[in-house]
Design a protein around this motif. Structure first.
Motif, mmCIF file in Angstrom:
data_model
loop_
_atom_site.group_PDB
_atom_site.id
_atom_site.type_symbol
_atom_site.label_atom_id
_atom_site.label_comp_id
_atom_site.label_asym_id
_atom_site.label_seq_id
_atom_site.Cartn_x
_atom_site.Cartn_y
_atom_site.Cartn_z
ATOM 1 N N ARG B 31 1.921 10.471 3.864
ATOM 2 C CA ARG B 31 0.553 10.609 3.362
ATOM 3 C C ARG B 31 -0.391 10.892 4.517
ATOM 4 N NH1 ARG B 31 -1.248 9.317 -1.565
ATOM 5 N NH2 ARG B 31 0.233 8.491 -3.057
ATOM 6 N N LEU B 34 -2.619 7.043 10.904
ATOM 7 C CA LEU B 34 -3.880 6.502 11.405
ATOM 8 C C LEU B 34 -3.695 5.918 12.798
ATOM 9 C CD1 LEU B 34 -3.975 6.245 8.123
ATOM 10 C CD2 LEU B 34 -5.901 4.763 8.565
ATOM 11 N N TYR B 36 -5.557 3.178 15.500
ATOM 12 C CA TYR B 36 -6.514 2.092 15.655
ATOM 13 C C TYR B 36 -6.519 1.640 17.112
ATOM 14 C CZ TYR B 36 -6.855 1.268 10.572
ATOM 15 O OH TYR B 36 -7.095 1.387 9.222
ATOM 16 N N PRO B 43 -8.531 -4.766 14.878
ATOM 17 C CA PRO B 43 -8.244 -3.342 15.121
ATOM 18 C C PRO B 43 -9.382 -2.501 14.565
ATOM 19 C CG PRO B 43 -6.346 -4.461 14.141
ATOM 20 C CD PRO B 43 -7.506 -5.408 14.057
ATOM 21 N N PHE B 45 -10.838 1.338 13.630
ATOM 22 C CA PHE B 45 -10.331 2.637 13.222
ATOM 23 C C PHE B 45 -10.761 3.724 14.194
ATOM 24 C CE2 PHE B 45 -9.025 5.990 10.518
ATOM 25 C CZ PHE B 45 -10.047 6.927 10.474
ATOM 26 N N MET B 48 -7.819 9.414 11.361
ATOM 27 C CA MET B 48 -6.854 9.562 10.272
ATOM 28 C C MET B 48 -6.422 11.018 10.245
ATOM 29 S SD MET B 48 -7.155 8.302 6.395
ATOM 30 C CE MET B 48 -6.931 9.420 5.083
ATOM 31 N N LEU B 88 -2.813 1.257 18.268
ATOM 32 C CA LEU B 88 -1.871 1.123 17.166
ATOM 33 C C LEU B 88 -1.825 2.403 16.348
ATOM 34 C CD1 LEU B 88 -3.164 -2.369 16.006
ATOM 35 C CD2 LEU B 88 -0.960 -1.956 17.088
ATOM 36 N N LEU B 92 0.090 5.462 6.488
ATOM 37 C CA LEU B 92 -0.473 4.958 5.236
ATOM 38 C C LEU B 92 0.481 5.343 4.114
ATOM 39 C CD1 LEU B 92 -2.727 3.574 3.716
ATOM 40 C CD2 LEU B 92 -3.947 5.751 3.615
ATOM 41 N N ASP B 95 -0.172 2.403 -0.508
ATOM 42 C CA ASP B 95 -1.343 1.536 -0.391
ATOM 43 C C ASP B 95 -1.275 0.619 0.811
ATOM 44 O OD1 ASP B 95 -0.426 -1.201 -2.653
ATOM 45 O OD2 ASP B 95 0.744 -0.046 -1.221
ATOM 46 N N LYS B 96 -0.236 0.736 1.618
ATOM 47 C CA LYS B 96 -0.134 -0.168 2.743
ATOM 48 C C LYS B 96 0.080 0.598 4.041
ATOM 49 C CE LYS B 96 4.606 -1.307 1.405
ATOM 50 N NZ LYS B 96 4.431 -1.156 -0.005
ATOM 51 N N LEU B 97 -0.336 -0.020 5.131
ATOM 52 C CA LEU B 97 -0.136 0.561 6.450
ATOM 53 C C LEU B 97 1.167 0.026 7.038
ATOM 54 C CD1 LEU B 97 -3.770 0.251 7.841
ATOM 55 C CD2 LEU B 97 -2.564 2.374 7.313
ATOM 56 N N PHE B 99 2.898 -0.189 10.527
ATOM 57 C CA PHE B 99 2.474 -0.083 11.917
ATOM 58 C C PHE B 99 3.644 0.066 12.877
ATOM 59 C CE2 PHE B 99 -2.036 -0.948 12.220
ATOM 60 C CZ PHE B 99 -2.340 -1.516 11.000
#
Lengths: 113, 109
Positions: B31, B34, B36, B43, B45, B48, B88, B92, B95-97, B99
């Motif tokens: 998707r 990102l 950070y 963290p 932003f 993206m 970091l 994505l 719905d979750k990151l 890492f």
């Protein structure tokens, strides 16, 4: 605009005790997330709320962890009973929609002795 | 299982140096990627990235995504001591990151 806030910033408890962490998201953000970073590891997803509903709780480690978001505003994460391996930094994040950036709070450092 | 790998783990440079931080990923349904910056607490932003080859820029920081080779880089030019932080990278996923472990950058005067 106020950012994501978390309380407390640090909690030290003994194994077997209960701890409740709180997160206040950015006002108007329906999406709220909990993440955790344990020592030496990457930040890992715990769960995702959309308003007061749990959208995805696939990252919750076990049934000692209970997250709530009554009324769709702030959220709490309760650990009961706490174990040594629960130590780490618990982050909360919020976003306007799930396809864009998430804004993180400063984290709560949990130490279980 | 989705995976994000960052390198190097740690980097020490002097003010004025240029640094490149790497992020590679293996994901089932890409998707966005990102970046950070984490100093002491939250963290914050940075960028993206969704499309390949389009550079995102903010001051001395820039980032680009290569969806064919499955990696992204974060460049910081003319580093300053205030750039010292953990950087970091995260995918994505729905719905979750997801890492990576992060790159710790230390910039000395």
């Amino acid at each position: 605009e106020a950012g994501v806030t978390q309380f407390p910033s640090h909690s030290v408890i003994e194994k077997g005790q209960t701890v409740t962490l709180r997160c206040d998201p950015i006002s108007g953000h329906d999406n709220l997330y909990w993440y955790r970073r344990v020592m030496g590891k990457e930040i890992k997803f715990l769960l995702h709320f959309v308003k007061e509903s749990k959208q995805d709780e696939s990252g919750m480690p076990n049934n000692r962890f209970l997250a709530e978001r009554t009324g769709g505003t702030y959220s709490t994460l309760k650990v009961q009973p706490a174990e040594l391996e629960d130590s780490g930094v618990y982050f909360c994040a919020s976003s306007q929609d799930p396809y864009n950036e998430q804004f993180f709070g400063p984290g709560t450092r949990l130490t279980v002795l | 299982e989705d995976k994000v790998v960052q390198s190097p783990l740690s980097l020490v440079v002097h003010e004025g140096d240029t640094v490149t931080l790497n992020c590679s990923y293996e994901v089932t349904n890409f998707r966005s990627l990102l970046w950070y910056k984490q100093e002491k607490k939250a963290p914050t932003f940075l960028f993206m990235l969704t499309s390949s080859g389009i550079e995102k820029k903010s001051g001395r920081l820039s980032s680009i995504l290569d969806k064919k080779e499955l990696f992204s880089i974060l460049n910081i030019t003319a580093t300053q001591t205030g750039d010292s932080a953990i950087y970091l990278c995260a995918h994505l996923n729905t719905d979750k990151l997801i890492f990576g472990t992060g790159t710790r950058l230390q910039v000395f005067p």
